[in-house]
Motif scaffolding. Structure first.
Motif, PDB file in Angstrom:
ATOM      1  N   LYS A   1       0.826  -1.200   0.000  1.00 32.22           N
ATOM      2  CA  LYS A   1       0.000   0.000   0.000  1.00 32.22           C
ATOM      3  C   LYS A   1       0.864   1.255   0.000  1.00 32.22           C
ATOM      4  CE  LYS A   1      -3.938   2.177   2.153  1.00 32.22           C
ATOM      5  NZ  LYS A   1      -4.990   2.111   3.139  1.00 32.22           N
ATOM      6  N   ARG A   2       1.910   1.252   0.808  1.00 34.88           N
ATOM      7  CA  ARG A   2       2.811   2.404   0.857  1.00 34.88           C
ATOM      8  C   ARG A   2       3.527   2.557  -0.483  1.00 34.88           C
ATOM      9  NH1 ARG A   2       6.653   2.583   5.667  1.00 34.88           N
ATOM     10  NH2 ARG A   2       4.800   3.393   6.642  1.00 34.88           N
ATOM     11  N   ASN A   3       3.969   1.451  -1.062  1.00 37.45           N
ATOM     12  CA  ASN A   3       4.644   1.518  -2.360  1.00 37.45           C
ATOM     13  C   ASN A   3       3.707   2.024  -3.451  1.00 37.45           C
ATOM     14  OD1 ASN A   3       7.050   0.653  -1.274  1.00 37.45           O
ATOM     15  ND2 ASN A   3       6.742  -1.484  -1.840  1.00 37.45           N
ATOM     16  N   ALA A   4       2.449   1.629  -3.395  1.00 40.42           N
ATOM     17  CA  ALA A   4       1.473   2.123  -4.365  1.00 40.42           C
ATOM     18  C   ALA A   4       1.286   3.633  -4.226  1.00 40.42           C
ATOM     19  CB  ALA A   4       0.139   1.407  -4.181  1.00 40.42           C
ATOM     20  N   LEU A   5       1.245   4.107  -2.984  1.00 43.99           N
ATOM     21  CA  LEU A   5       1.107   5.541  -2.752  1.00 43.99           C
ATOM     22  C   LEU A   5       2.351   6.285  -3.248  1.00 43.99           C
ATOM     23  CD1 LEU A   5      -0.649   7.797  -1.615  1.00 43.99           C
ATOM     24  CD2 LEU A   5       0.437   7.432   0.591  1.00 43.99           C
ATOM     25  N   LEU A   6       3.516   5.722  -3.005  1.00 47.09           N
ATOM     26  CA  LEU A   6       4.748   6.350  -3.494  1.00 47.09           C
ATOM     27  C   LEU A   6       4.800   6.368  -5.018  1.00 47.09           C
ATOM     28  CD1 LEU A   6       7.449   5.052  -1.002  1.00 47.09           C
ATOM     29  CD2 LEU A   6       6.787   7.417  -1.404  1.00 47.09           C
ATOM     30  N   THR A   7       4.334   5.306  -5.649  1.00 47.23           N
ATOM     31  CA  THR A   7       4.293   5.266  -7.106  1.00 47.23           C
ATOM     32  C   THR A   7       3.364   6.346  -7.645  1.00 47.23           C
ATOM     33  OG1 THR A   7       4.741   2.899  -7.075  1.00 47.23           O
ATOM     34  CG2 THR A   7       3.778   3.797  -9.090  1.00 47.23           C
ATOM     35  N   THR A   8       2.196   6.469  -7.044  1.00 44.57           N
ATOM     36  CA  THR A   8       1.256   7.516  -7.444  1.00 44.57           C
ATOM     37  C   THR A   8       1.870   8.891  -7.239  1.00 44.57           C
ATOM     38  OG1 THR A   8      -0.592   6.095  -6.817  1.00 44.57           O
ATOM     39  CG2 THR A   8      -1.065   8.435  -7.060  1.00 44.57           C
ATOM     40  N   PHE A   9       2.535   9.082  -6.102  1.00 45.70           N
ATOM     41  CA  PHE A   9       3.187  10.349  -5.799  1.00 45.70           C
ATOM     42  C   PHE A   9       4.204  10.702  -6.884  1.00 45.70           C
ATOM     43  CE2 PHE A   9       6.524  12.910  -3.916  1.00 45.70           C
ATOM     44  CZ  PHE A   9       5.826  13.857  -3.188  1.00 45.70           C
ATOM     45  N   LYS A  10       5.037   9.733  -7.255  1.00 44.61           N
ATOM     46  CA  LYS A  10       6.068   9.979  -8.267  1.00 44.61           C
ATOM     47  C   LYS A  10       5.458  10.274  -9.634  1.00 44.61           C
ATOM     48  CE  LYS A  10       9.558   7.241  -5.898  1.00 44.61           C
ATOM     49  NZ  LYS A  10      10.340   5.992  -5.889  1.00 44.61           N
ATOM     50  N   GLU A  11       4.366   9.580  -9.975  1.00 41.15           N
ATOM     51  CA  GLU A  11       3.711   9.818 -11.258  1.00 41.15           C
ATOM     52  C   GLU A  11       3.115  11.221 -11.318  1.00 41.15           C
ATOM     53  OE1 GLU A  11       0.870   6.667 -11.516  1.00 41.15           O
ATOM     54  OE2 GLU A  11       2.369   5.170 -12.081  1.00 41.15           O
ATOM     55  N   VAL A  12       2.428  11.614 -10.258  1.00 41.92           N
ATOM     56  CA  VAL A  12       1.815  12.945 -10.231  1.00 41.92           C
ATOM     57  C   VAL A  12       2.905  14.016 -10.240  1.00 41.92           C
ATOM     58  CG1 VAL A  12       0.392  14.518  -8.856  1.00 41.92           C
ATOM     59  CG2 VAL A  12      -0.297  12.155  -9.134  1.00 41.92           C
ATOM     60  N   ARG A  13       3.992  13.754  -9.519  1.00 41.48           N
ATOM     61  CA  ARG A  13       5.099  14.711  -9.486  1.00 41.48           C
ATOM     62  C   ARG A  13       5.722  14.867 -10.882  1.00 41.48           C
ATOM     63  NH1 ARG A  13      10.217  14.577  -5.322  1.00 41.48           N
ATOM     64  NH2 ARG A  13      11.008  16.608  -5.938  1.00 41.48           N
ATOM     65  N   ALA A  14       5.913  13.758 -11.584  1.00 40.11           N
ATOM     66  CA  ALA A  14       6.480  13.815 -12.932  1.00 40.11           C
ATOM     67  C   ALA A  14       5.533  14.542 -13.892  1.00 40.11           C
ATOM     68  CB  ALA A  14       6.775  12.408 -13.435  1.00 40.11           C
ATOM     69  N   ARG A  15       4.240  14.279 -13.776  1.00 39.13           N
ATOM     70  CA  ARG A  15       3.255  14.966 -14.631  1.00 39.13           C
ATOM     71  C   ARG A  15       3.254  16.457 -14.349  1.00 39.13           C
ATOM     72  NH1 ARG A  15      -2.417  12.924 -14.364  1.00 39.13           N
ATOM     73  NH2 ARG A  15      -2.688  14.455 -15.996  1.00 39.13           N
TER      74      ARG A  15
ATOM     75  N   LEU B   1      -1.746   9.209   5.540  1.00 38.23           N
ATOM     76  CA  LEU B   1      -1.550   8.614   4.228  1.00 38.23           C
ATOM     77  C   LEU B   1      -2.827   8.663   3.384  1.00 38.23           C
ATOM     78  CD1 LEU B   1       0.768   5.643   5.160  1.00 38.23           C
ATOM     79  CD2 LEU B   1       1.388   7.727   3.975  1.00 38.23           C
ATOM     80  N   ASN B   2      -3.967   8.467   4.017  1.00 40.07           N
ATOM     81  CA  ASN B   2      -5.234   8.586   3.286  1.00 40.07           C
ATOM     82  C   ASN B   2      -5.455  10.023   2.829  1.00 40.07           C
ATOM     83  OD1 ASN B   2      -5.878   5.883   3.460  1.00 40.07           O
ATOM     84  ND2 ASN B   2      -7.097   6.126   5.306  1.00 40.07           N
ATOM     85  N   LYS B   3      -5.098  10.983   3.671  1.00 42.84           N
ATOM     86  CA  LYS B   3      -5.223  12.392   3.304  1.00 42.84           C
ATOM     87  C   LYS B   3      -4.306  12.699   2.123  1.00 42.84           C
ATOM     88  CE  LYS B   3      -4.766  17.048   5.148  1.00 42.84           C
ATOM     89  NZ  LYS B   3      -4.377  17.878   6.283  1.00 42.84           N
ATOM     90  N   THR B   4      -3.076  12.193   2.177  1.00 47.56           N
ATOM     91  CA  THR B   4      -2.139  12.394   1.075  1.00 47.56           C
ATOM     92  C   THR B   4      -2.670  11.770  -0.211  1.00 47.56           C
ATOM     93  OG1 THR B   4      -0.278  12.410   2.622  1.00 47.56           O
ATOM     94  CG2 THR B   4       0.239  12.001   0.314  1.00 47.56           C
ATOM     95  N   GLN B   5      -3.266  10.595  -0.096  1.00 49.46           N
ATOM     96  CA  GLN B   5      -3.827   9.926  -1.275  1.00 49.46           C
ATOM     97  C   GLN B   5      -4.958  10.762  -1.876  1.00 49.46           C
ATOM     98  OE1 GLN B   5      -5.289   5.986  -0.467  1.00 49.46           O
ATOM     99  NE2 GLN B   5      -4.947   5.355  -2.577  1.00 49.46           N
TER     100      GLN B   5
END
Length: 131
Positions: free
Chosen positions: A31-45, A105-109
């Motif tokens: 779950k944490r890795n999925a959130l980090l992946t999403t974070f990195k994707e949004v950051r790159a976009r 983490l839910n808030k960040t998501q």
């Protein structure tokens, strides 16, 4: 009725302990890795959209031209940069790595979902005006 105060205190303590342990409950690595992946994707976009907007502004001298009905290219770029600094910084990424608080983490998501949708809308607006 004679045990009402003790019962209320016991319920309050159980409620407090439940909330405390839910907040401190360690997350599963997936779950944490999925959130980090999403974070990195949004950051790159966010970074790529900032570059595209800046390139368009420089090529067409469009800083004060309207991108949407009410916002100019400059205002949109400024807002994306502000959101990037506020929500997509390296500090935020480090906090995701070390926190065990499921509420944070839910808030960040949720914030990442909102940012993703606003970036998608801005990309659509930019692409529709380029055509």
């Amino acid at each position: 009725m004679q045990y009402l105060p003790e019962t209320l205190i016991a319920v309050a303590i159980l409620l407090f302990l439940t909330i405390y342990f839910l907040a401190k409950k360690p997350l599963f690595p997936r779950k944490r890795n999925a959130l980090l992946t999403t974070f990195k994707e949004v950051r790159a976009r966010s970074l790529s959209l900032q570059e595209a907007l800046l390139k368009h502004i420089m090529d067409h001298d469009a800083l004060n031209e309207n991108l949407t009905g009410t916002l100019t290219y400059g205002q949109v770029l400024k807002q994306i940069k502000k959101d990037h600094i506020t929500y997509l910084s390296g500090k935020k990424q480090a906090r995701i790595l070390v926190t065990n608080n499921i509420f944070k983490l839910n808030k960040t998501q949720n914030i990442l979902k909102e940012l993703d949708s606003s970036l998608t809308k801005t990309e659509r607006d930019l692409n529709s005006l380029k055509k």
